[in-house]
Structure formats: C-alpha cells, structure tokens
Design a protein around this motif. Sequence first.
Motif, PDB file in Angstrom:
ATOM      1  N   SER A   1      -5.972   6.957   7.308  1.00 12.61           N
ATOM      2  CA  SER A   1      -6.299   7.541   6.001  1.00 12.61           C
ATOM      3  C   SER A   1      -7.644   8.252   6.071  1.00 12.61           C
ATOM      4  CB  SER A   1      -6.375   6.455   4.922  1.00 12.61           C
ATOM      5  OG  SER A   1      -5.157   5.779   4.824  1.00 12.61           O
ATOM      6  N   TYR A   2      -8.578   7.638   6.772  1.00 14.14           N
ATOM      7  CA  TYR A   2      -9.912   8.238   6.942  1.00 14.14           C
ATOM      8  C   TYR A   2      -9.793   9.586   7.661  1.00 14.14           C
ATOM      9  CZ  TYR A   2     -14.758   8.625   8.705  1.00 14.14           C
ATOM     10  OH  TYR A   2     -16.026   9.055   9.022  1.00 14.14           O
ATOM     11  N   ALA A   3      -8.995   9.605   8.721  1.00 15.36           N
ATOM     12  CA  ALA A   3      -8.824  10.844   9.476  1.00 15.36           C
ATOM     13  C   ALA A   3      -8.182  11.935   8.622  1.00 15.36           C
ATOM     14  CB  ALA A   3      -7.970  10.590  10.721  1.00 15.36           C
ATOM     15  N   LEU A   4      -7.254  11.532   7.768  1.00 11.88           N
ATOM     16  CA  LEU A   4      -6.502  12.506   6.973  1.00 11.88           C
ATOM     17  C   LEU A   4      -7.194  12.863   5.661  1.00 11.88           C
ATOM     18  CD1 LEU A   4      -3.015  10.868   7.559  1.00 11.88           C
ATOM     19  CD2 LEU A   4      -3.589  13.223   8.197  1.00 11.88           C
ATOM     20  N   GLY A   5      -8.207  12.093   5.292  1.00  6.49           N
ATOM     21  CA  GLY A   5      -8.862  12.312   4.004  1.00  6.49           C
ATOM     22  C   GLY A   5      -8.029  11.822   2.835  1.00  6.49           C
ATOM     23  N   CYS A   6      -7.317  10.730   3.035  1.00  7.60           N
ATOM     24  CA  CYS A   6      -6.527  10.134   1.954  1.00  7.60           C
ATOM     25  C   CYS A   6      -7.339   9.017   1.306  1.00  7.60           C
ATOM     26  CB  CYS A   6      -5.243   9.510   2.486  1.00  7.60           C
ATOM     27  SG  CYS A   6      -4.176  10.656   3.352  1.00  7.60           S
ATOM     28  N   ASN A   7      -7.233   8.922  -0.019  1.00  6.80           N
ATOM     29  CA  ASN A   7      -7.896   7.825  -0.717  1.00  6.80           C
ATOM     30  C   ASN A   7      -6.898   6.817  -1.285  1.00  6.80           C
ATOM     31  OD1 ASN A   7      -9.925  10.452  -1.525  1.00  6.80           O
ATOM     32  ND2 ASN A   7     -10.761   8.679  -0.434  1.00  6.80           N
ATOM     33  N   THR A   8      -5.629   7.116  -1.132  1.00  9.01           N
ATOM     34  CA  THR A   8      -4.593   6.173  -1.543  1.00  9.01           C
ATOM     35  C   THR A   8      -3.508   6.175  -0.478  1.00  9.01           C
ATOM     36  OG1 THR A   8      -4.985   6.820  -3.840  1.00  9.01           O
ATOM     37  CG2 THR A   8      -3.028   5.490  -3.409  1.00  9.01           C
ATOM     38  N   ALA A   9      -3.050   4.994  -0.124  1.00 12.70           N
ATOM     39  CA  ALA A   9      -1.983   4.892   0.871  1.00 12.70           C
ATOM     40  C   ALA A   9      -1.009   3.820   0.405  1.00 12.70           C
ATOM     41  CB  ALA A   9      -2.569   4.533   2.237  1.00 12.70           C
ATOM     42  N   TYR A  10       0.254   4.017   0.756  1.00 15.27           N
ATOM     43  CA  TYR A  10       1.292   3.045   0.396  1.00 15.27           C
ATOM     44  C   TYR A  10       2.070   2.625   1.631  1.00 15.27           C
ATOM     45  CZ  TYR A  10       0.608   4.728  -4.399  1.00 15.27           C
ATOM     46  OH  TYR A  10       0.075   5.074  -5.611  1.00 15.27           O
TER      47      TYR A  10
END
Lengths: 174, 447
Positions: free
Chosen positions: B111-120
């Motif tokens: 998520s950090y690499a992709l710039g995501c702040n929400t993951a499921y």
Amino acid sequence: MEGVNSNIAFKPETLALIDRIINQFPQGRQKSAILRVLHLAEIEFDNWLSTDVMDYVARLLHIQPIEVYEVASFYSMYNLSPVGKVVLEVCQTGPCSIVGADRIISHIEKSLKIKKGETTSDGMFTLKTVECLGACGYGPMLQINEHYYENLTEDSVDELLSEMRKIHSNKNEN
Amino acid sequence: MGKKLLLDKIQIENLSSYQVYRQNGGYEAVEKALKKLTPDEVLEEVKKSGLRGRGGAGFPTGMKWSFIAKPEGVPRYLLCNADESEPGTFKDRFLMEKNPHLLIEGMILSSYALGCNTAYIYIRGEFMWIMHILEKAIAEAYANGWLGTNILGKGYNLDLYVSPGAGAYICGEETALIESLEGKRGNPRIKPPFPAVKGLWQCPTVVNNVETLAAVVPIINHGGEAYASVGIGRSTGTKLISACGNISKPGVYEIEMGISVEEFIYSDEYCGGIKDGKRIKACVPGGSSVPILPHYLITKTATGTERLMSYESLSEGGFASGSMLGSGGFIVYDEDQCIVRNTWNFTRFYHHESCGQCSPCREGTGWMEKVLHRIEYGHGQMRDIDLLWDVQKKIEGNTICPLGDAAAWPVASAIRHFREEFEWHINEPELCLKQNYGLVKEPAITV
Ligand SMILES: Cc1cc2nc3c(=O)[nH]c(=O)nc-3n(C[C@H](O)[C@H](O)[C@H](O)COP(=O)(O)O)c2cc1C
Ligand code: SF4
Ligand code: FES
C-alpha cells in the motif's frame, strides 16, 4: 426506526457490529456491507434468508430490496428456503472426489435417509453438496457453519452426526 | 532443504500472535521501508525481485504496480485476493491461518508503494474462521501502531479491513471481486478500463494474491536482488505449492522454484510419492484450470529434458505437451483414477460457477457437462468426442473473462492426451462402469 413494522430485528450487539462494518467503507458505499450482513442474518434468523429478512436488510442498508435479492440469489452460501438445524456441506469437487468424497456423500445419504439437497423429516439435518472449499489436501471434507471437518471416514462421519444430534437436541430443551 | 522465505518461521508456536511475530523479526520490513525508502524505492525493489503474481497468471508484480493511475485527489485501493477457490489450491488459507501478520505486513508495504490509504482483504465466505484470525491480527497491528494514522510518525496513513464473499468461484477474477466488494453480484467487467485505472468505486485499484503480497516482506527485508537470486530464470523466489490427490503426504509446501517435479512428487520432504505404492497416471500441476499431463509428460518434457517446478518448465511444449504452474494447486492421480470422470467433475464445477453473462461460457460449460456425463455413464457415442472438442474450441477466447478458457483447457487436454480412454468408455459401455482404464500408452513420437 429500522424494522418498526416487523418483528424481525438484529440483536443490539449485531446492529453495533453492522455499524462498524458499514464504517469500513467510504460514505455512501454502505452497500458493500451486504454480503457480510446477509451472513449475520442467516446466523440470527434460522439459517436462511426469507423475503422479510432480505427486506429488513435492505432497509438497514438504505438500498432497494431488489438489490438484496439479486445478491442473495447469486451466491451459493445463502439459503433461500428453510433448512435443517445442521447443514452439512460436503465438497464434491475433483480433488476430494478422487480421495473418497463420493463414498462419504452416499454414506450420509444412507445414514440420514435423504438425498442431496434434502432435509431430514425431524428438521435436524440438511445435506448439500458444494464445490471446492479450499481444503483439497485434507479431503474428503465437509463444512458445518464456520467449521471444517477434514480427512473424513465413514466412522468419523457417524461420530460427527451423533455429536451434532446431541448438541442440537439439547438446545431445544433449554 | 530448499530455501524458505514465507514458511521459514511457520514451526514457531503461536506465530499468529503479534508478540511472537514481532519477536521473530516481524514488521522490520515496514520499519525499513517507512524510515529508509520512498514508495518508488519499494516499487523498485519489487521490480528487481522479478516477483510474479501468485494468483495464477504469473504477471510481473512490479510492472502491474507501475500501471496504477495517479489522478490528483482520487483515492487508490489495494485489494488482497483471498478468494482461493481454484480446485486443488489451499495455500493462501494455510498462510493466513498460520501467519496472518505476514500478509498484513506485506499489505502495508505494498500500500505504501502504491500510495493507497485504504486496503481490503476479500476472503471467500467459507473461510469465515480465517477472517476472524485476520481481524484479530489487524486489531493487534492497529494497537501497535502499524496501521491507522501517522504510522511510525512518518505521516503515512493506512486502514485495512477484511470483507467476506459468499460462495462464488468467479469472485476470484479480479473485476468480479471488485463488483462483489461493491456489494453486487460477481459479474466480471469488460476490460478495458483495467482496475489500475478504474477499479473499486471507479478508483485506481490493484488486486494481488495473498502469497504475492506476503512475498513483498522478504523482498524488502533482504532486497529485490537477493530474492531474484533464488529460483531459476524468470521464475524467481519461492512458491507455495498445495499438493493433493493420491500422494502420501498432501499439504502445503514452499519450494524453491526450479526443483525437479520428480523431487517434488517422490521425495519425503514433499509429497512422499504416490500413495499405497501405486503408479502415477496423471497430474494437474497448477489448479483445475490448467492442462492435465499424462504420466509420461510429468517428470520430463516431450523433448526428454527434466521437468522443473517453474513457470517456464511446466509450460514447456505449450498446450501440445505442457501445462502451467498456475496457482500452485498440484493434483496427482494414481492409476486407478478415471480421467473421463475427473473431466466431467471439473466441467460440472465450471458450469456451476459460470456467472452466465457470456453465452459461450454459460451454454458451452453446460453442454460439455452433459456430454461428459453420458460418456462417463456408458451412453456416449464416438462423435461426442469431436463434439466436445468443438464446443471447448468455441468457448476459448470468446468470453468476457478467463473462466471460459479455464473451463475449456481441462477438456481439451484430457481429449488430447487421453483420447483412447474416452474411446474405451464409448466402446465398452458396461465395462467402464465397473473398472477403470489404467494408464494410457505413451505415443511413439511426441511432439
Ligand atoms: C475465474 C478466475 C478465478 C480466479 N480466482 C483467483 C483466486 O481465487 N485467487 C487469486 O489470487 N487469483 C484468482 N484469479 C486471478 C485474479 O483474476 C488475478 O489475476 C489475481 O488475483 C492477481 O493477483 P496476482 O497478480 O498477485 O497473481 C482468478 C482468475 C479467474 C479468471
Ligand atoms: S466467461 Fe463465464 S464467468 Fe466469465 S464473464 Fe463470461 S459467463 Fe461469466
Ligand atoms: S476439492 Fe474439496 S476442498 Fe478442494
């Protein structure tokens, strides 16, 4: 507000859990909670989804009843008609089949005097066959509620059935 | 003993608890990434590692990540595919059950690499008990500051949730998974647009398999190059193989890519050989969707070279004489198994699981199921074999999602390699109900 015209209602702690589930999704995306809420509904309302239950879920999630029916009828885990107290879901897919699933299924049919898809006359057991449950190395296997029973033999199935019968007849008396 | 990167600590008691995981080096990769690496540097390590998607298709993970669109002000999502429904596959379940924090750690890094702040994590509904294990582990990760706002004081925020399916193989297909997570029927979407541009709620989305995301942890801990030095050629790293069928020791094994199929099937470290001393008849090496191999093409290829457990070697010879590594669902058949019956069983599975949107898939799978059923039960005719061939050909490549191909390939490969067994069923309708055919003959010249 919800469910005032109906005697169907989740327990307060379930409603609190549903609130938390809805909050896992962005504002306005509460529909995403539907699959999980329907699982909770089956647990709380006799293992199956009646139209009244689905309408109640629609009201809770502020969506149209048709949106709930569509989902409930697509996914094979939901029961859309009444089932027994204990639903035996036996895997019948290839890997389980080559290590004896077919034998286990006929053994259950004989022991309970029902066919796949049927419920015993005392309302205790329903037998369902299902497709691969991700336990292929531990087959034959079956699922009851959240439990997997693996490496089944005719004997272990007999034991399981009598154990289930005991647990669920006691429940009735209480 | 081969190198282990995912299951190296699996014997440690209570590894699923936060304390034990942390004491054994857990979350050090997150510390390293957040403190020392930029998101792009994490992506770079994953690219260098050569990691390929472990869900079945084997697409390079770093490249997939680099496709994610980054429009200003639009959230991006990482989805973990924990649908694990491909017959023969039960590896993700093992990993999540025994080592849930490894997946969580991998998802934080990704998520950090992709710039995501929400993951499921989308998990199949039948794995409800694993969902509870994951939710407990996620709560521990929040409580210890690995999830939530301002992780490690570095200003990075991440929320992670688990959401269940409810019994539908098709929801393992990434766009069907997205539809399902939106609370709808699991109907695959027409691509393009790809999820990397328009995925969950029309936002840029990456979907990765459980094992893929977990593998990011050793990649960051040891570096992409170290990961790439394990394995063989473009099959880098290790792979979880779930082995089942008529073998002595069914279970989940982590192999270094490139060990021989022979070693995997016959050594005591892995499958321990065929059960009860029988002979091997066939093998489906990558989950029910990949072509079945007859006994003479399992441990060696058609040209006589040793067959290895790698993407390239398992597919060597193409569909004429090879198969695929797929999801790592390794199914072994002994000499007493019936190929027609197994093909019928799988076809029934695909018919049951077809979402019904495309007519070649919906009708074709049903048709194949019917024809295979009548051959298996001694009512087949010779022309049924050609009919099956024709139907599978008309499905392949003509559908919205790859479930159509997945249904066609097992039928095509069974006819290709076991035609004489199909013919025997038709010529000996009474006998085929009582006994099995045994091993097919190895053709004199293989291509
Ligand atoms: C019918 C179908 C079922 C699939 N089932 C799964 C599954 O259960 N788990 C999974 O990880 N990928 C599954 N996939 C592959 C996914 O679509 C997707 O490629 C994968 O999750 C990508 O992750 P990866 O790049 O890490 O492998 C399936 C694909 C199809 C067409
Ligand atoms: S190929 Fe089959 S499963 Fe995939 S979209 Fe078409 S009908 Fe649905
Ligand atoms: S085939 Fe039965 S669990 Fe996979």
